[in-house]
Write a protein that holds these residues in place. Structure first.
Motif, PDB file in Angstrom:
ATOM      1  N   ALA A   1      23.631  -5.253 -17.169  1.00  0.00           N
ATOM      2  CA  ALA A   1      24.913  -5.877 -17.529  1.00  0.00           C
ATOM      3  C   ALA A   1      24.930  -7.345 -17.133  1.00  0.00           C
ATOM      4  CB  ALA A   1      26.059  -5.125 -16.849  1.00  0.00           C
ATOM      5  N   ARG A   2      24.417  -7.657 -15.959  1.00  0.00           N
ATOM      6  CA  ARG A   2      24.406  -9.054 -15.509  1.00  0.00           C
ATOM      7  C   ARG A   2      23.501  -9.902 -16.399  1.00  0.00           C
ATOM      8  NH1 ARG A   2      22.333  -9.623 -10.143  1.00  0.00           N
ATOM      9  NH2 ARG A   2      23.504 -11.575  -9.932  1.00  0.00           N
ATOM     10  N   GLN A   3      22.364  -9.346 -16.819  1.00  0.00           N
ATOM     11  CA  GLN A   3      21.505 -10.083 -17.734  1.00  0.00           C
ATOM     12  C   GLN A   3      22.186 -10.282 -19.081  1.00  0.00           C
ATOM     13  OE1 GLN A   3      17.216  -8.454 -15.980  1.00  0.00           O
ATOM     14  NE2 GLN A   3      17.558  -8.502 -18.172  1.00  0.00           N
ATOM     15  N   ALA A   4      22.877  -9.256 -19.559  1.00  0.00           N
ATOM     16  CA  ALA A   4      23.603  -9.397 -20.821  1.00  0.00           C
ATOM     17  C   ALA A   4      24.649 -10.498 -20.714  1.00  0.00           C
ATOM     18  CB  ALA A   4      24.261  -8.067 -21.196  1.00  0.00           C
ATOM     19  N   GLU A   5      25.295 -10.569 -19.572  1.00  0.00           N
ATOM     20  CA  GLU A   5      26.326 -11.593 -19.355  1.00  0.00           C
ATOM     21  C   GLU A   5      25.730 -12.994 -19.376  1.00  0.00           C
ATOM     22  OE1 GLU A   5      29.815 -13.327 -19.054  1.00  0.00           O
ATOM     23  OE2 GLU A   5      29.583 -11.166 -19.255  1.00  0.00           O
ATOM     24  N   LEU A   6      24.505 -13.142 -18.878  1.00  0.00           N
ATOM     25  CA  LEU A   6      23.871 -14.460 -18.871  1.00  0.00           C
ATOM     26  C   LEU A   6      23.790 -15.056 -20.273  1.00  0.00           C
ATOM     27  CD1 LEU A   6      20.864 -14.092 -16.376  1.00  0.00           C
ATOM     28  CD2 LEU A   6      23.085 -15.174 -15.965  1.00  0.00           C
ATOM     29  N   TYR A   7      23.565 -14.222 -21.260  1.00  0.00           N
ATOM     30  CA  TYR A   7      23.443 -14.691 -22.637  1.00  0.00           C
ATOM     31  C   TYR A   7      24.781 -14.727 -23.370  1.00  0.00           C
ATOM     32  CZ  TYR A   7      18.350 -14.319 -22.366  1.00  0.00           C
ATOM     33  OH  TYR A   7      17.031 -14.475 -22.027  1.00  0.00           O
ATOM     34  N   GLY A   8      25.822 -14.170 -22.761  1.00  0.00           N
ATOM     35  CA  GLY A   8      27.092 -14.068 -23.458  1.00  0.00           C
ATOM     36  C   GLY A   8      27.139 -12.907 -24.419  1.00  0.00           C
ATOM     37  N   SER A   9      26.321 -11.873 -24.174  1.00  0.00           N
ATOM     38  CA  SER A   9      26.337 -10.688 -25.022  1.00  0.00           C
ATOM     39  C   SER A   9      27.634  -9.913 -24.830  1.00  0.00           C
ATOM     40  CB  SER A   9      25.150  -9.776 -24.686  1.00  0.00           C
ATOM     41  OG  SER A   9      23.919 -10.411 -24.951  1.00  0.00           O
ATOM     42  N   ASP A  10      27.997  -9.121 -25.816  1.00  0.00           N
ATOM     43  CA  ASP A  10      29.134  -8.203 -25.700  1.00  0.00           C
ATOM     44  C   ASP A  10      28.609  -6.867 -25.203  1.00  0.00           C
ATOM     45  OD1 ASP A  10      30.882 -10.131 -26.716  1.00  0.00           O
ATOM     46  OD2 ASP A  10      30.478  -9.516 -28.786  1.00  0.00           O
ATOM     47  N   TYR A  11      29.197  -6.341 -24.150  1.00  0.00           N
ATOM     48  CA  TYR A  11      28.687  -5.113 -23.538  1.00  0.00           C
ATOM     49  C   TYR A  11      29.828  -4.376 -22.864  1.00  0.00           C
ATOM     50  CZ  TYR A  11      29.142  -7.713 -19.193  1.00  0.00           C
ATOM     51  OH  TYR A  11      29.658  -8.440 -18.142  1.00  0.00           O
ATOM     52  N   GLU A  12      29.609  -3.096 -22.621  1.00  0.00           N
ATOM     53  CA  GLU A  12      30.581  -2.316 -21.881  1.00  0.00           C
ATOM     54  C   GLU A  12      29.883  -1.101 -21.278  1.00  0.00           C
ATOM     55  OE1 GLU A  12      32.481   0.366 -25.488  1.00  0.00           O
ATOM     56  OE2 GLU A  12      33.391  -1.575 -25.030  1.00  0.00           O
ATOM     57  N   PHE A  13      30.342  -0.700 -20.108  1.00  0.00           N
ATOM     58  CA  PHE A  13      29.846   0.518 -19.502  1.00  0.00           C
ATOM     59  C   PHE A  13      30.404   1.712 -20.270  1.00  0.00           C
ATOM     60  CE2 PHE A  13      29.536  -2.495 -15.946  1.00  0.00           C
ATOM     61  CZ  PHE A  13      28.218  -2.290 -15.586  1.00  0.00           C
ATOM     62  N   ASP A  14      29.721   2.845 -20.138  1.00  0.00           N
ATOM     63  CA  ASP A  14      30.155   4.080 -20.789  1.00  0.00           C
ATOM     64  C   ASP A  14      31.589   4.371 -20.374  1.00  0.00           C
ATOM     65  OD1 ASP A  14      30.586   6.656 -21.683  1.00  0.00           O
ATOM     66  OD2 ASP A  14      28.593   7.356 -21.148  1.00  0.00           O
TER      67      ASP A  14
ATOM     68  N   CYS B   1      23.938  -8.225 -29.009  1.00  0.00           N
ATOM     69  CA  CYS B   1      22.932  -8.851 -28.145  1.00  0.00           C
ATOM     70  C   CYS B   1      22.787 -10.322 -28.514  1.00  0.00           C
ATOM     71  CB  CYS B   1      21.595  -8.136 -28.280  1.00  0.00           C
ATOM     72  SG  CYS B   1      20.287  -8.902 -27.293  1.00  0.00           S
ATOM     73  N   ALA B   2      23.249 -11.187 -27.617  1.00  0.00           N
ATOM     74  CA  ALA B   2      23.213 -12.621 -27.896  1.00  0.00           C
ATOM     75  C   ALA B   2      21.834 -13.225 -27.675  1.00  0.00           C
ATOM     76  CB  ALA B   2      24.242 -13.352 -27.037  1.00  0.00           C
ATOM     77  N   ILE B   3      20.880 -12.426 -27.172  1.00  0.00           N
ATOM     78  CA  ILE B   3      19.504 -12.936 -27.083  1.00  0.00           C
ATOM     79  C   ILE B   3      19.009 -13.299 -28.482  1.00  0.00           C
ATOM     80  CG2 ILE B   3      17.123 -12.372 -26.457  1.00  0.00           C
ATOM     81  CD1 ILE B   3      18.207 -10.522 -24.316  1.00  0.00           C
ATOM     82  N   TRP B   4      19.377 -12.498 -29.464  1.00  0.00           N
ATOM     83  CA  TRP B   4      18.995 -12.812 -30.845  1.00  0.00           C
ATOM     84  C   TRP B   4      19.552 -14.163 -31.265  1.00  0.00           C
ATOM     85  CZ3 TRP B   4      16.116  -9.880 -34.394  1.00  0.00           C
ATOM     86  CH2 TRP B   4      15.708  -8.617 -33.932  1.00  0.00           C
ATOM     87  N   ASP B   5      20.811 -14.434 -30.924  1.00  0.00           N
ATOM     88  CA  ASP B   5      21.430 -15.711 -31.278  1.00  0.00           C
ATOM     89  C   ASP B   5      20.699 -16.872 -30.599  1.00  0.00           C
ATOM     90  OD1 ASP B   5      23.289 -14.028 -32.471  1.00  0.00           O
ATOM     91  OD2 ASP B   5      24.695 -14.181 -30.793  1.00  0.00           O
ATOM     92  N   TYR B   6      20.406 -16.685 -29.322  1.00  0.00           N
ATOM     93  CA  TYR B   6      19.769 -17.747 -28.544  1.00  0.00           C
ATOM     94  C   TYR B   6      18.367 -18.036 -29.074  1.00  0.00           C
ATOM     95  CZ  TYR B   6      18.651 -20.506 -24.383  1.00  0.00           C
ATOM     96  OH  TYR B   6      18.308 -21.531 -23.528  1.00  0.00           O
ATOM     97  N   ARG B   7      17.631 -16.971 -29.414  1.00  0.00           N
ATOM     98  CA  ARG B   7      16.276 -17.153 -29.948  1.00  0.00           C
ATOM     99  C   ARG B   7      16.297 -17.903 -31.272  1.00  0.00           C
ATOM    100  NH1 ARG B   7      11.933 -13.545 -29.001  1.00  0.00           N
ATOM    101  NH2 ARG B   7      11.814 -13.215 -31.246  1.00  0.00           N
TER     102      ARG B   7
ATOM    103  N   SER C   1      10.861  -9.749 -32.836  1.00  0.00           N
ATOM    104  CA  SER C   1      12.086  -9.199 -32.273  1.00  0.00           C
ATOM    105  C   SER C   1      12.020  -9.270 -30.750  1.00  0.00           C
ATOM    106  CB  SER C   1      12.265  -7.742 -32.704  1.00  0.00           C
ATOM    107  OG  SER C   1      13.205  -7.073 -31.875  1.00  0.00           O
ATOM    108  N   PRO C   2      13.100  -9.681 -30.083  1.00  0.00           N
ATOM    109  CA  PRO C   2      13.094  -9.666 -28.618  1.00  0.00           C
ATOM    110  C   PRO C   2      12.987  -8.255 -28.056  1.00  0.00           C
ATOM    111  CG  PRO C   2      15.313 -10.093 -29.433  1.00  0.00           C
ATOM    112  CD  PRO C   2      14.395 -10.152 -30.617  1.00  0.00           C
ATOM    113  N   CYS C   3      13.374  -7.257 -28.859  1.00  0.00           N
ATOM    114  CA  CYS C   3      13.312  -5.864 -28.398  1.00  0.00           C
ATOM    115  C   CYS C   3      11.877  -5.431 -28.133  1.00  0.00           C
ATOM    116  CB  CYS C   3      13.941  -4.937 -29.426  1.00  0.00           C
ATOM    117  SG  CYS C   3      15.610  -5.407 -29.926  1.00  0.00           S
TER     118      CYS C   3
END
Length: 248
Positions: free
Chosen positions: A147-160, A177-183, A197-199
Motif C-alpha cells: 500500500a505504501r508503495q502504491a501511494e508513492l506513485y499516486g495509485s488508487d488502492y484499498e484494503f479488502d 496502478c499509476a506505475i503505468w502512467d509514470y512509465r 509491462s511493469p507487471c
C-alpha cells in the motif's frame, strides 16, 4: 449527528448533517497513507533503491560472473549520478529510483534475458527481509508495504473491505496502478523502458517480498475501466496453490 462546514465557518454556512463515524474509520484503514509526509516518502524511495541495487549485487555475486563486473561498476556510477542530499524532496528520490530501476532492468535483460527477473526479485527480497522493519502486524505487514508503495506513485488502492488486514491474512486491491502512467510519461520524455509491462517484474518482486516475511503470496492482475490494477493477498494459512495469476 455531526456539524459539517459547507464552504465557510459562519453559522449561515454550516449545516447539521449526519456523519458516519464508522465510514470515517473505514476510510482511514482502507487508504491510510494519503497523508504520508514527504520525508517518509523519500525514505521509502531510498529503501527501495537500496533493496534493488544491493539485491542485484548479491545476485551477480551468486553468478560468479566476473566479466560483467566492470560494466556493473560503471552502471552503479550512472545510477547514483546527481545523488540528492537527505533533505531533498521525495520527487528527486523518485526520479533516482526510477532511473536506477530502468537501468538495472536493461542491464539484466541484455545480459541474461527476462527469465532471470524472478531470481533478481528473490535476491532483492533477501535484502528486504533485513531492511524492512517488522511492525508486529503479521500478514498485514507486507500488505501495508505494498500500500505504501502504491501511494508513492499516486495509485488508487484499498484494503479488502470485508475485514481490516490482520495477522493471519490481509488483502489489498490496486484499482488503478499509476506505475503505468509514470512509465509512459518517462518513455515520452526519452527514458528507455526495457519491459513491455511493469507487471513482468513487479509481480515477482512483491511475491518474493511477501515470502521473505514468512507469508504466502497470491495475486491476480486486473484490467478494466479504471485501467491496470492488481489484487494481492498475504496469508499465514496453507494454500493449495502458492500463487495465482490472471487477468479479469
Amino acid at each position: 449527528m455531526g456539524v459539517v462546514p459547507e464552504g465557510g465557518t459562519g453559522p449561515d454556512r454550516v449545516a447539521l448533517l449526519p456523519v458516519d463515524r464508522d465510514q470515517e474509520r473505514q476510510e482511514r484503514w482502507r487508504s491510510p497513507y494519503r497523508s504520508m509526509p514527504d520525508g517518509e516518502r523519500s525514505a521509502l524511495w531510498r529503501r527501495r533503491l537500496h533493496e534493488a541495487e544491493a539485491g542485484l549485487t548479491r545476485y551477480l555475486v551468486s553468478l560468479g560472473d566476473q566479466p560483467q563486473l566492470a560494466e556493473w561498476f560503471a552502471l552503479q556510477g550512472e545510477i547514483f549520478a546527481d545523488l540528492p542530499d537527505g533533505s531533498a524532496p521525495s520527487a528527486q528520490w523518485q526520479r533516482l529510483f526510477f532511473r536506477g530501476q530502468a537501468l538495472m532492468e536493461r542491464f539484466l535483460v541484455r545480459h541474461y534475458g527476462e527469465q532471470v527477473l524472478a531470481a533478481w526479485a528473490a535476491s532483492n527480497a533477501e535484502v528486504h527481509r533485513t531492511v524492512e522493519p517488522d511492525h508486529g502486524r503479521g500478514a498485514a505487514d507486507p500488505i501495508h508495504r505494498i500500500a505504501r508503495q502504491a501511494e508513492l506513485y499516486g495509485s488508487d488502492y484499498e484494503f479488502d473491505d470485508a475485514r481490516p488486514p490482520g495477522p493471519q491474512q490481509a488483502a489489498l486491491t490496486i484499482t488503478h496502478c499509476a506505475i503505468w502512467d509514470y512509465r509512459e510519461q518517462a518513455r515520452r520524455s526519452g527514458v528507455t523502458i526495457t519491459l513491455a509491462s511493469p507487471c513482468t517484474y513487479c509481480t515477482h518482486a512483491l511475491s518474493a517480498n511477501i515470502r521473505a516475511k514468512g507469508f504466502r503470496p497470491a495475486h491476480r492482475l486486473l484490467s478494466g475501466p479504471t485501467g491496470h490494477g492488481c489484487h494481492w493477498e498475504a496469508s499465514a494459512e496453507e494454500r493449495e496453490n502458492d500463487e495465482t495469476t490472471g487477468a479479469a
